[in-house]
Design a protein around this motif. Sequence first.
Motif, short mmCIF file in Angstrom:
data_model
loop_
_atom_site.label_atom_id
_atom_site.label_comp_id
_atom_site.label_asym_id
_atom_site.label_seq_id
_atom_site.Cartn_x
_atom_site.Cartn_y
_atom_site.Cartn_z
N ASP A 175 0.84 -1.19 0.00
CA ASP A 175 0.00 0.00 0.00
C ASP A 175 0.88 1.24 0.00
O ASP A 175 1.90 1.31 0.69
N CYS A 176 0.48 2.24 -0.80
CA CYS A 176 1.21 3.50 -0.83
C CYS A 176 0.21 4.64 -0.95
O CYS A 176 -1.00 4.42 -0.93
N ALA A 177 0.70 5.85 -1.12
CA ALA A 177 -0.17 7.02 -1.15
C ALA A 177 -1.13 7.00 -2.33
O ALA A 177 -2.24 7.53 -2.25
N CYS A 178 -0.71 6.36 -3.45
CA CYS A 178 -1.55 6.39 -4.64
C CYS A 178 -2.52 5.21 -4.72
O CYS A 178 -3.51 5.27 -5.45
N THR A 227 -1.47 -2.18 -10.26
CA THR A 227 -1.77 -1.16 -9.26
C THR A 227 -3.22 -0.73 -9.38
O THR A 227 -3.69 -0.40 -10.47
N LEU A 228 -3.95 -0.77 -8.27
CA LEU A 228 -5.31 -0.25 -8.17
C LEU A 228 -5.21 1.05 -7.39
O LEU A 228 -4.96 1.04 -6.19
N ARG A 229 -5.41 2.15 -8.08
CA ARG A 229 -5.27 3.46 -7.43
C ARG A 229 -6.52 3.79 -6.63
O ARG A 229 -7.59 3.23 -6.83
N HIS A 230 -6.37 4.77 -5.71
CA HIS A 230 -7.52 5.20 -4.91
C HIS A 230 -8.64 5.73 -5.80
O HIS A 230 -9.80 5.79 -5.38
#
Length: 339
Positions: free
Chosen positions: A259-262, A274-277
């Motif tokens: 998990d990261c900021a994006c 990657t599944l972004r917010h």
Amino acid sequence: MEHLHPHRIAFSFVQGTFDIDRMQPVLWQVEEDTASAHVQLDARWERLLPALSKVGILMACAPSGPATVAVALEQARFEPVPNSADWVCLESGMEICPANLGGVIAAIEGLEGGQETASLQFFDRRGDGCLKLMATNRTDIAAFEALVRRHAGLRHTAHFGTPGAPSPVKEETPDARTVRSLWDGLRRTLPETSFPGLEGVSRRRALAVAGPEHAWQVRTTSVHSLMRVMTLADAPLGVGLRNEAVFLPVGMYPSHWNDCACGTTFFSTTAQVTLRHLIHQAETWVTRFIVKSREVLCLELYDRQGRFCAGVGLRPEATRVQQEQWNDWLHRAEEGATE
């Protein structure tokens, strides 16, 4: 690729690995404060795309709506598709539509810790990034530099801003009986925004009238949870992403996530998703087919405009337990889904 290359694919290098002096240095634009530089390539697709096969392993990365997919390409041998504007990579199934490309650059980007990356970055006709081919630790650096040297130019041959939008889709609701009559053929076509067999009709709108025996909407918030569950189950996943100019299919055994900021990225040996917010602004649908008396469910992501972005499903080598777990989760995710 998962089994051919058990060792990690890396795409950062010690600064200075790529030498601008060997790649038409007078044409490059250099940003001294960031140790980054780029040069416009000539966009002669009929020469540039076949030349990629000589560069070695590249990491292909493509975005679409709430998803980004990356996969290592070995000897990316592209050939034109007969009677089509597309080019296809014979090994991976990746497709590129040059008619929807607006340009390409080569870029060297400085990173912290004295590292750098090198890539070819493709843009659609609106000027949005649609594909990045990154050099890796399995790339032939001399061949990469030679490709850039041959294609570096003062300007690109295609112009950003040239109208390249897809044909408009009909806004009226398609006939449910017609959609159902064509349903079985849907699984034999690559997913895109239009519904095959109904010219100009939106795939997303067709799903909405197909009926609960064929398709249903699920909570978008359940997608991250499903991906985590299947990662823990060591399930083989097939992912397909489509944007304006690229279709990128990936087969992977995700081993972990971060998990990261994006958003959240799921990793395998040679691929990542990657599944972004931004996914909370998307719509998520399940499509259902019966194949040899077996229920097959696929997950599909759409952006706010109803354009197909990405699909996820189990690969054929999934075990019966994994299939039951996947199907059960998608049936339960239907509960409380918003319209």
